[in-house]
Design a protein around this motif. Structure first.
Motif, short mmCIF file in Angstrom:
data_model
loop_
_atom_site.label_atom_id
_atom_site.label_comp_id
_atom_site.label_asym_id
_atom_site.label_seq_id
_atom_site.Cartn_x
_atom_site.Cartn_y
_atom_site.Cartn_z
N GLN A 122 0.83 -1.39 -0.31
CA GLN A 122 0.13 0.06 -0.55
C GLN A 122 1.05 1.87 0.08
OE1 GLN A 122 -3.57 0.29 -0.44
NE2 GLN A 122 -2.64 -2.52 -0.52
N GLY A 123 2.55 1.19 -0.32
CA GLY A 123 3.10 2.10 -0.41
C GLY A 123 3.61 2.48 1.33
N GLU A 124 3.29 2.23 2.16
CA GLU A 124 3.36 2.53 3.21
C GLU A 124 4.86 2.00 3.43
OE1 GLU A 124 2.26 4.60 5.49
OE2 GLU A 124 3.33 4.76 6.31
N ALA A 125 5.65 2.85 4.15
CA ALA A 125 7.28 2.18 4.86
C ALA A 125 7.57 2.67 6.20
CB ALA A 125 8.17 2.65 4.07
N PHE A 126 6.47 3.46 7.13
CA PHE A 126 7.32 3.53 8.27
C PHE A 126 6.16 2.86 9.06
CE2 PHE A 126 5.10 5.76 12.25
CZ PHE A 126 6.22 6.10 12.59
N LEU A 127 5.32 1.80 8.66
CA LEU A 127 4.52 1.58 9.37
C LEU A 127 5.57 -0.10 9.33
CD1 LEU A 127 0.54 1.74 8.93
CD2 LEU A 127 2.28 1.72 11.02
#
Lengths: 499, 519
Positions: free
Chosen positions: A410-415
């Motif tokens: 989903q294009g999320e790297a922080f989590l």
């Protein structure tokens, strides 16, 4: 096989596994009324309950094999692969817990065969909860499950901590039910519907209303309590530690799994329109849960408490998979739950067997030198720890990789980075367990030689450990299955409109 | 030879057999009686050596790409495969692993007298993990082997190590596990990014490398994630503190395996993954300067610390940090010479440090101490041992004519154009390393014979000579005639430089180009 859920016959057919298990629980209750005095009676009832699980498994398998699907929208209860998979998982957990309890109850001097009846009824509640397609069924399932587990938590009634666990769980659980019920009422007020799919259609067709938002928020809080997400987790360590060990295993795996499965379905089917609203909430809860769970687990000396906090942390990882809100994310929930619950059952199973009669809990120092006396048990526990840690070669790693993949997709790297930091912290409490068992010398050799590892428990644990290793290297079957069922679930989640 | 190997279909099965044989032998060790454990391990090791040496001939030095390639399905729906193969960089690492293996078993022959089954099983498992790291061409497979290695090493240090073993084992696992965590996120992120750009989701090394430019926007973050994992393993200053502890506490076999193979995994990772995937960031002026400076700080600092160590093993451990700094400097020197030099340092550091650890282990078996102060004048009672140690010490210092010289010389020459000041600083270490190695040699073997307890120390026996002789022969051979080795790495090094060439900033001293220069 199409089933019309609106007819009594159709509804019966759709609920066949739950109904069979309930009916068998009632039969067993009759037996209990008649035979409830000796240890042999308790064991006999335990074996009887296994037959009930078998019946329900056969029924679930039959429905899945026939490809049972609802004609029109599923009312009350879902009919899809995701539900059958959930049922299979929960039935397997329930059955394994029954097996683990067989000798344990005897050893701890708890002679009350009603235990198994409650276990079966709790499983029925879990299945209803996980398969619910309707908010009323959610509440029904949740209560059937919770009330049974309240009692189970206090089952070691001569012990103070068990009574305390029961009371604490009951009070907090009642709160959670309150939130949930209020949330259901608000959602009904906002949409006029109980059915997930119809709610979803209604919410996507109309602009967001405050009432619906509040309703969703309260539902999330209710579920947050049940899965022990931070900040609703404070009950978990005391309750986990005080409950009888097999019940703790049941709570950590079964209750958590059922709640997560229900939440996954609810978010995917009823609230896809509000995804932008619930995603940040889930993300914040997940980050807090991962960090707080892992950090507090570091400080524990009791194994049950440590696993309780680690269970909190794992709830955080699972929320990341929910956050992804994609085919992959839903599949990741299934895979991770499968990996996690297998591992939890095995770990608690080994702990229960190590626990001495009358002991309050197993401390980390009690495990010292276990390898030299009980090599297989300690190797099994080591595998469980590595799997919980997410070490390659174990099923836990597959779960972790898959959920990271889902979030990154989903294009999320922080989590995912937070998840990995959590893993990094968690080595600080999983590794000492392995260290104590294998590298430290035995303190009191006699302590370990009194361990009796009953054969049924051995078999159940051995199956779990083998599954952890086999699925760790060859995860094709669970992965394919989960992907396929996740796609099914999300197809039902896209209705064309209210019918 | 080559034809014979081709006729038995060598290329089709050799890597699988090398990889899986140690693992498959473990059940045998567990089933047969305890005293046969070391024999089984030795048989496996010698078989691996025999099979692995075939690579020396079968490997095509002119082919810069992957050879002996296998690409089989593992989790095909996710683009994960059982993909293995070797090129000029990994072939030397594989050879080094198989050559050291029988020596490691031999070296443990007497030192390990309890729990032999466990020891040799873990040693074999370790071998599979090491080979797996060097021959994986699938990032998922690579990560799996990379992490799996920790378990056998953890137990080798934790069970058979010396007094402070629990602390060292725990520190080792925590450092390396935590260091590699972000690498998993980076790997998955790469697969998604490349997958979105090309429509093919695959963990295959070749596929990711081919489309590396689509990862460019996140190159910095991804590089940091990889570099952290590799820098801890190297170990690059300031991530090195686990190494002296792990080295000192590990049993001889563990120390040797750590020094010879495990440390090379980090530098190998930089050459294979971190730099080729994200060259624009990795080789930018700032990153290059930071990495090369850390390397040089490590070279000098560790040499200085080594000088004051009272414990022989700790001394050698710090010298490892110093030598590995040369490898890092060579990698960031980014010329064909410096990269070849880096690879050669990897090999020759393995040989000399491995040999040093073996001798220290032999001393420890005799006297149960590693304190330099407890020895003195041993050359009188153990002349062979003194000779072996002295030659090895010279090789470790980098005396011309021995293996250590060639690699470090190539690194210094090759990196000079880019980092003249840093190279000048690194070159001073030759003095320090001579100081700590020679001083310790003198204090252990050549001073006055003071401690009567050392009277009974026997000289090397036949088994110990068998351990040391191949190592010393290899040191001399590489020192005098390194061409066959360099020949095998050259094509791969050239291809590597061609790959990163477009991203290299101009060197500080363009006049000093070393191309065509050969020792």
């Amino acid at each position: 096989m199409g089933i019309d859920l609106a007819t009594p016959g159709g509804a019966t057919l759709a609920l066949l596994p739950e109904l069979l298990l309930t009916a068998w629980a009632l039969v067993v209750l009759l037996v209990v009324a008649w035979r409830h005095r000796t240890a042999a009676d308790t064991r006999f009832v335990g074996l009887l309950s296994l037959f009930g699980y078998l019946l329900a498994v056969v029924a679930t398998g039959w429905l899945a094999w026939r490809g049972a699907r609802a004609d029109g929208l599923p009312q009350m209860i879902a009919l899809d692969g995701f539900r059958f998979a959930s049922d299979a998982l929960l039935l397997w957990i329930g059955g394994a817990i029954a097996v683990l309890s067989l000798r344990w109850l005897e050893r701890q001097g708890i002679l009350a065969p009603e235990y198994y009846v409650l276990l079966m009824l709790a499983t029925v509640g879990m299945m209803l909860l996980a398969g619910a397609a309707d908010l009323i069924t959610v509440f029904l399932g949740l209560e059937v499950m919770s009330i049974s587990v309240y009692v189970l938590a206090g089952y070691d009634r001569t012990r103070r901590s068990s009574a305390e666990a029961s009371l604490k769980y009951f009070l907090l659980g009642a709160f959670a039910s309150g939130f949930l019920l209020y949330g259901i009422a608000l959602i009904y007020g906002a949409t006029g519907q109980f059915n997930f799919a119809l709610i979803g259609a209604q919410l996507s067709a109309t602009p967001p209303t405050l009432m619906a938002k509040f309703g969703m928020g309260l539902l999330l809080i209710g579920f947050g309590f049940k899965v022990a997400a931070v900040p609703f987790h404070a009950w978990a360590p005391d309750v986990y530690e005080g409950s009888p060990t097999p019940v703790t295993a049941f709570m950590a795996s079964g209750v958590k799994a059922a709640a997560f499965l229900a939440l996954a379905r609810l978010l995917a089917e009823a609230f896809p329109a509000y995804v932008l609203l619930w995603r940040p909430i889930i993300a914040v809860l997940a980050v807090a849960t991962i960090l707080v769970g892992n950090l507090t687990a570091l400080a524990q000396t009791s194994m049950k408490r440590m696993l309780a906090y680690s269970a909190v942390a794992h709830a955080g990882y699972l929320m990341l998979a929910l956050w992804a809100h994609s085919d992959e994310g839903t599949a990741a929930v299934l895979v991770y739950l499968l990996a996690y619950s297998i591992t939890t059952v095995a770990a608690f199973g080994i702990l229960a067997s190590i626990e001495r009669a009358g002991a309050r809990t197993v401390l980390l120092t009690d495990l010292e030198g276990l390898f030299s006396v009980r090599p297989f048990a300690s190797l099994g526990l080591a595998v469980c720890m590595l799997s919980l840690l997410g070490f390659p070669g174990t099923f836990g790693f597959i779960g972790k990789w898959y959920l990271i993949s889902a979030t990154l997709g989903q294009g999320e790297a922080f989590l995912p980075i937070v998840a990995m930091i959590g893993s990094g912290i968690s080595i600080g409490y999983y590794l000492p367990v392995i260290l104590a068992m294998t590298l430290k010398p035995t303190r009191t050799r006699s302590a370990h030689t009194t361990i009796r590892f009953p054969i049924p428990a051995k078999i159940a644990v051995a199956i779990c450990v083998a599954a952890i290793l086999v699925f760790g290297l060859l995860p094709n079957i669970p992965l394919n299955f989960a992907t396929q069922e996740a796609v099914h679930l999300r197809q039902t989640a896209m209705p064309t409109g209210p019918r | 030879m080559t034809q014979f190997l081709a006729s038995i279909g060598y290329e089709h099965w050799i890597l699988h057999v090398l990889l899986l044989l140690p693992l498959l032998a473990i059940p045998l060790i567990l089933v047969f009686p305890v005293h046969s454990a070391r024999w089984i391990a030795l048989t496996v090791a010698l078989t691996e050596l025999g099979l692995g040496l075939g690579l020396w001939w079968a490997f095509d030095s002119n082919n810069p790409g992957m050879q002996f390639v296998t690409d089989a399905a593992w989790l095909p729906q996710f683009g994960i495969g059982y993909r293995i193969g070797i090129d000029g960089i990994s072939v030397l690492m594989v050879l080094l692993s198989v050559v050291m293996m029988p020596l490691v078993v031999w070296g443990s022959w007497r030192g390990i007298d309890q729990k032999q089954r466990g020891f040799y099983s873990l040693l074999l498992a370790l071998k599979t993990g090491m080979l797996g790291v060097f021959i994986s061409t699938d990032l998922f497979l690579f990560y799996t082997f990379w992490e799996l290695l920790l378990i056998p090493m953890y137990f080798l240090i934790g069970i058979w190590g010396s007094s402070n073993r629990l602390y060292a084992a725990t520190k080792f696992v925590i450092y390396t596990f935590v260091g590699s965590l972000l690498m998993l996120v980076a790997i998955v992120w790469m697969v998604w990014t490349v997958g979105k750009a090309t429509g093919v989701y695959s963990f295959a090394y070749a596929h990711l490398l081919e489309h590396a430019e689509s990862m460019a926007p996140w190159g910095g973050w991804l590089f940091v994630a990889f570099a952290l994992a590799f820098a801890v393993k190297v170990p690059l200053f300031p991530f090195h503190t686990w190494l002296p502890d792990a080295h000192t506490e590990a049993p001889t076999a563990g120390s040797v395996d750590l020094a010879v193979i495990l440390l090379k995994m980090g530098t190998y990772g930089f050459l294979r993954f971190a730099i080729p995937f994200f060259p624009a960031f990795a080789l930018s002026k700032t990153t290059g300067l930071v990495m090369a400076s850390l390397a040089v700080i490590g070279i000098v600092y560790a040499a200085l610390v080594a000088m004051v160590q009272p414990d022989l093993k700790r001394l050698v451990a710090y010298s490892s940090v110093s030598h590995l700094g040369f490898v890092m400097l060579g990698i960031w020197g980014s010329t064909v010479e410096s990269v070849q030099g880096a690879i050669l340092v990897m090999v020759s550091h393995g040989l000399s440090t491995g040999a040093l650890f073996f001798i220290i282990g032999m001393l420890y078996e005799r006297r149960h101490t590693r304190k330099i102060a407890d020895f003195g004048g041993l050359a009188r009672v153990a002349p062979l041992m003194a000779t072996a140690f002295t030659i090895t010490a010279f090789s470790s210092i980098g005396l011309p004519g021995l293996n250590g010289f060639i690699g470090e010389f190539l690194v210094l020459i090759g990196s000079f154009g880019r980092y003249p000041w840093l190279v000048a600083a690194a070159a001073t270490v030759v003095v320090f390393s001579a100081a700590y190695m020679l001083w310790s040699t003198q204090r252990v073997f050549f001073n006055r014979f003071t401690n009567p307890l050392n009277e009974g120390i026997g000289d090397l026996n036949f088994r110990e000579i068998a351990v040391m002789a191949p190592l010393i022969i290899a040191m001399l051979w590489i020192g005098l005639y390194p061409k066959p080795l360099l020949h095998r790495t050259e094509a791969a090094a050239r291809r590597y430089i061609e790959l990163i060439q477009p991203h290299l900033p101009p060197a500080s001293l363009p006049g000093i180009s070393t191309s065509g220069m050969k020792p």
